[in-house]
Design a protein around this motif. Sequence first.
Motif, PDB file in Angstrom:
ATOM      1  N   LEU A  38      47.951  26.960  52.366  1.00 29.91           N
ATOM      2  CA  LEU A  38      47.857  27.980  51.734  1.00 29.91           C
ATOM      3  C   LEU A  38      48.685  29.036  51.899  1.00 29.91           C
ATOM      4  CD1 LEU A  38      43.952  28.246  51.233  1.00 29.91           C
ATOM      5  CD2 LEU A  38      45.335  27.532  49.427  1.00 29.91           C
ATOM      6  N   LEU A  39      48.997  29.522  53.162  1.00 31.95           N
ATOM      7  CA  LEU A  39      49.803  30.529  53.519  1.00 31.95           C
ATOM      8  C   LEU A  39      51.196  30.091  52.837  1.00 31.95           C
ATOM      9  CD1 LEU A  39      48.339  31.354  56.851  1.00 31.95           C
ATOM     10  CD2 LEU A  39      48.384  32.864  54.830  1.00 31.95           C
ATOM     11  N   GLN A  40      51.511  28.988  53.237  1.00 30.30           N
ATOM     12  CA  GLN A  40      52.760  28.565  52.690  1.00 30.30           C
ATOM     13  C   GLN A  40      53.111  28.355  51.365  1.00 30.30           C
ATOM     14  OE1 GLN A  40      54.196  24.726  54.606  1.00 30.30           O
ATOM     15  NE2 GLN A  40      56.174  24.886  53.443  1.00 30.30           N
ATOM     16  N   HIS A  41      52.254  27.780  50.386  1.00 28.16           N
ATOM     17  CA  HIS A  41      52.427  27.600  49.244  1.00 28.16           C
ATOM     18  C   HIS A  41      51.671  28.348  48.085  1.00 28.16           C
ATOM     19  CE1 HIS A  41      54.585  23.618  50.318  1.00 28.16           C
ATOM     20  NE2 HIS A  41      53.653  23.502  51.226  1.00 28.16           N
ATOM     21  N   ALA A  42      50.753  29.146  48.461  1.00 28.72           N
ATOM     22  CA  ALA A  42      49.737  29.690  47.417  1.00 28.72           C
ATOM     23  C   ALA A  42      50.402  31.009  47.235  1.00 28.72           C
ATOM     24  CB  ALA A  42      48.429  29.899  47.823  1.00 28.72           C
ATOM     25  N   PRO A  43      51.047  31.873  47.960  1.00 27.15           N
ATOM     26  CA  PRO A  43      51.320  33.212  47.519  1.00 27.15           C
ATOM     27  C   PRO A  43      52.068  33.421  46.274  1.00 27.15           C
ATOM     28  CG  PRO A  43      51.763  32.961  50.103  1.00 27.15           C
ATOM     29  CD  PRO A  43      51.549  31.684  49.396  1.00 27.15           C
ATOM     30  N   THR A  44      53.058  32.753  46.025  1.00 28.14           N
ATOM     31  CA  THR A  44      53.926  32.888  44.702  1.00 28.14           C
ATOM     32  C   THR A  44      52.987  32.093  43.594  1.00 28.14           C
ATOM     33  OG1 THR A  44      55.891  32.641  45.999  1.00 28.14           O
ATOM     34  CG2 THR A  44      56.077  32.047  43.523  1.00 28.14           C
ATOM     35  N   ARG A  45      52.238  31.038  43.732  1.00 30.47           N
ATOM     36  CA  ARG A  45      51.540  30.568  42.613  1.00 30.47           C
ATOM     37  C   ARG A  45      50.225  31.529  42.268  1.00 30.47           C
ATOM     38  NH1 ARG A  45      51.520  24.018  44.263  1.00 30.47           N
ATOM     39  NH2 ARG A  45      50.640  24.030  41.976  1.00 30.47           N
ATOM     40  N   LEU A  46      49.624  32.220  43.443  1.00 35.14           N
ATOM     41  CA  LEU A  46      48.790  33.150  43.058  1.00 35.14           C
ATOM     42  C   LEU A  46      49.095  34.459  42.187  1.00 35.14           C
ATOM     43  CD1 LEU A  46      46.409  33.484  46.254  1.00 35.14           C
ATOM     44  CD2 LEU A  46      45.767  31.911  44.140  1.00 35.14           C
ATOM     45  N   ARG A  47      50.339  34.873  42.450  1.00 36.50           N
ATOM     46  CA  ARG A  47      50.908  35.773  41.631  1.00 36.50           C
ATOM     47  C   ARG A  47      51.406  35.408  40.043  1.00 36.50           C
ATOM     48  NH1 ARG A  47      53.571  36.918  46.594  1.00 36.50           N
ATOM     49  NH2 ARG A  47      55.462  35.813  46.111  1.00 36.50           N
ATOM     50  N   MET A  48      51.594  34.091  40.007  1.00 36.49           N
ATOM     51  CA  MET A  48      51.563  33.487  38.639  1.00 36.49           C
ATOM     52  C   MET A  48      50.536  33.169  37.798  1.00 36.49           C
ATOM     53  SD  MET A  48      54.980  30.901  39.920  1.00 36.49           S
ATOM     54  CE  MET A  48      55.465  30.602  38.316  1.00 36.49           C
ATOM     55  N   ALA A  49      49.501  33.243  38.579  1.00 35.65           N
ATOM     56  CA  ALA A  49      48.145  32.926  37.916  1.00 35.65           C
ATOM     57  C   ALA A  49      47.759  33.862  37.201  1.00 35.65           C
ATOM     58  CB  ALA A  49      47.283  32.174  38.786  1.00 35.65           C
ATOM     59  N   ASP A  50      46.810  33.820  36.147  1.00 33.34           N
ATOM     60  CA  ASP A  50      45.900  35.078  35.664  1.00 33.34           C
ATOM     61  C   ASP A  50      44.468  34.904  36.614  1.00 33.34           C
ATOM     62  OD1 ASP A  50      44.658  36.774  34.223  1.00 33.34           O
ATOM     63  OD2 ASP A  50      43.979  35.438  32.627  1.00 33.34           O
ATOM     64  N   THR A  51      44.696  35.808  37.582  1.00 36.00           N
ATOM     65  CA  THR A  51      43.513  35.895  38.571  1.00 36.00           C
ATOM     66  C   THR A  51      43.238  37.296  39.171  1.00 36.00           C
ATOM     67  OG1 THR A  51      42.931  34.750  40.595  1.00 36.00           O
ATOM     68  CG2 THR A  51      45.204  35.591  40.459  1.00 36.00           C
ATOM     69  N   ASP A  52      42.410  37.289  39.945  1.00 33.23           N
ATOM     70  CA  ASP A  52      41.788  38.557  40.578  1.00 33.23           C
ATOM     71  C   ASP A  52      43.057  39.144  41.422  1.00 33.23           C
ATOM     72  OD1 ASP A  52      40.897  40.543  42.097  1.00 33.23           O
ATOM     73  OD2 ASP A  52      38.968  39.308  42.760  1.00 33.23           O
ATOM     74  N   PRO A  53      43.387  40.319  41.144  1.00 32.76           N
ATOM     75  CA  PRO A  53      44.470  40.814  41.940  1.00 32.76           C
ATOM     76  C   PRO A  53      44.364  40.951  43.372  1.00 32.76           C
ATOM     77  CG  PRO A  53      43.505  42.768  40.717  1.00 32.76           C
ATOM     78  CD  PRO A  53      42.873  41.144  40.102  1.00 32.76           C
ATOM     79  N   GLU A  54      42.931  40.839  43.761  1.00 36.57           N
ATOM     80  CA  GLU A  54      42.662  40.889  45.230  1.00 36.57           C
ATOM     81  C   GLU A  54      42.894  39.691  46.140  1.00 36.57           C
ATOM     82  OE1 GLU A  54      41.599  43.447  47.538  1.00 36.57           O
ATOM     83  OE2 GLU A  54      42.507  44.536  45.956  1.00 36.57           O
ATOM     84  N   LEU A  55      42.929  38.556  45.134  1.00 35.87           N
ATOM     85  CA  LEU A  55      43.201  37.227  45.807  1.00 35.87           C
ATOM     86  C   LEU A  55      44.386  37.187  46.658  1.00 35.87           C
ATOM     87  CD1 LEU A  55      42.106  34.437  43.414  1.00 35.87           C
ATOM     88  CD2 LEU A  55      40.765  35.465  45.249  1.00 35.87           C
ATOM     89  N   PRO A  56      45.579  37.714  46.339  1.00 31.78           N
ATOM     90  CA  PRO A  56      46.712  37.523  47.221  1.00 31.78           C
ATOM     91  C   PRO A  56      46.862  38.481  48.335  1.00 31.78           C
ATOM     92  CG  PRO A  56      47.565  37.840  44.799  1.00 31.78           C
ATOM     93  CD  PRO A  56      46.044  37.983  45.142  1.00 31.78           C
ATOM     94  N   HIS A  57      45.679  39.243  48.430  1.00 34.65           N
ATOM     95  CA  HIS A  57      45.518  40.220  49.589  1.00 34.65           C
ATOM     96  C   HIS A  57      44.694  39.454  50.547  1.00 34.65           C
ATOM     97  CE1 HIS A  57      47.696  43.813  48.397  1.00 34.65           C
ATOM     98  NE2 HIS A  57      47.075  43.752  47.177  1.00 34.65           N
ATOM     99  N   ARG A  58      43.744  38.743  49.812  1.00 37.89           N
ATOM    100  CA  ARG A  58      42.466  37.923  50.534  1.00 37.89           C
ATOM    101  C   ARG A  58      43.505  36.524  51.329  1.00 37.89           C
ATOM    102  NH1 ARG A  58      38.128  39.229  47.544  1.00 37.89           N
ATOM    103  NH2 ARG A  58      37.695  41.303  47.665  1.00 37.89           N
ATOM    104  N   LEU A  59      44.411  36.408  50.683  1.00 41.09           N
ATOM    105  CA  LEU A  59      45.177  35.190  51.250  1.00 41.09           C
ATOM    106  C   LEU A  59      46.058  35.628  52.349  1.00 41.09           C
ATOM    107  CD1 LEU A  59      46.531  32.241  51.217  1.00 41.09           C
ATOM    108  CD2 LEU A  59      48.032  32.918  49.268  1.00 41.09           C
ATOM    109  N   ARG A  60      46.452  36.762  52.318  1.00 40.21           N
ATOM    110  CA  ARG A  60      47.525  37.207  53.230  1.00 40.21           C
ATOM    111  C   ARG A  60      46.712  37.574  54.549  1.00 40.21           C
ATOM    112  NH1 ARG A  60      47.442  42.568  54.788  1.00 40.21           N
ATOM    113  NH2 ARG A  60      46.524  42.985  52.788  1.00 40.21           N
ATOM    114  N   LEU A  61      45.479  37.719  54.369  1.00 37.49           N
ATOM    115  CA  LEU A  61      44.474  38.109  55.640  1.00 37.49           C
ATOM    116  C   LEU A  61      44.349  36.903  56.449  1.00 37.49           C
ATOM    117  CD1 LEU A  61      41.734  40.411  53.970  1.00 37.49           C
ATOM    118  CD2 LEU A  61      43.624  41.043  55.478  1.00 37.49           C
ATOM    119  N   LEU A  62      44.514  35.738  55.560  1.00 38.10           N
ATOM    120  CA  LEU A  62      44.457  34.378  56.421  1.00 38.10           C
ATOM    121  C   LEU A  62      45.349  34.161  57.531  1.00 38.10           C
ATOM    122  CD1 LEU A  62      43.307  31.791  53.639  1.00 38.10           C
ATOM    123  CD2 LEU A  62      41.892  33.053  55.578  1.00 38.10           C
ATOM    124  N   GLY A  63      46.316  35.068  57.516  1.00 36.41           N
ATOM    125  CA  GLY A  63      47.691  34.951  58.261  1.00 36.41           C
ATOM    126  C   GLY A  63      47.496  35.847  59.506  1.00 36.41           C
TER     127      GLY A  63
END
Length: 254
Positions: free
Chosen positions: A213-238
């Motif tokens: 997820l940390l490698q592949h999801a950041p760009t893809r989450l930004r491209m999806a129609d989703t909760d704007p908090e999700l990229p921040h939650r993903l970042r916290l996993l690192g």
Amino acid sequence: MTQPTPARGRLDASLARLACAFRGMVAHPDDSNCECHWGSAEELALLKTPDVEVDPDLLRRTYWTGDWDFPAEMLRRILPQLATALTSGEVERLGGMDHAGRTFALGGWQRWPAEQSTAISEFLDAWWAVTLTDPDAEVPAHVVLAMLVEASGALGRWLDAWTTATTALAHQRLAEAFGEWEYDLLRDDLPWHTWTLTDDEEEVLRTELTAWLLQHAPTRLRMADTDPELPHRLRLLGLTGPARWDDPHWPDLA
């Protein structure tokens, strides 16, 4: 009428291949189960009769049961009908996806003759492709992934397929899945239940999923129609320790 997607055509072909590969299969003649908790002798006899479709409730009780003496033969018997129920969403609606995954795992299908094991592998791959790329997929990706991991004992092959699925729909499915996983992952827990894995094996899966997820999801989450908090939650996993839970985007996990 909407034309079927290539992935849907592949899935239909894999289901037909399963029906051919497992035609004539029966439960082991010596297998049995408790009539009080499982079902009647007449129902068990149906599972020892080839090529007779069983009713949905009998199918459900059969794959929910984890104590068959001959699980490989039982899986072979119900497999074509179970596969159809999985892809139609029937198993998911009954809350039995993890039980179905356990049935595959206990059956040890990877050690079966090549014609049978290859047919199962192709079915699982085709179903995953539909899940990621077909707008009419019946079961959410996070639910299918958990079942596939239980059924196959592996995570990487399914993540690799998601890596190569780069459509907008595949991005959206990833965002939806991470939305289901985020709170468990932030607690450093694997975000689904397993039947056949040890705690150490679950930790290996969680680590693998988080790294992917940390490698592949950041760009893809930004491209999806989703909760704007999700990229921040993903970042916290690192992050670890106070850096994670003192971050202003740390959610309330209570």
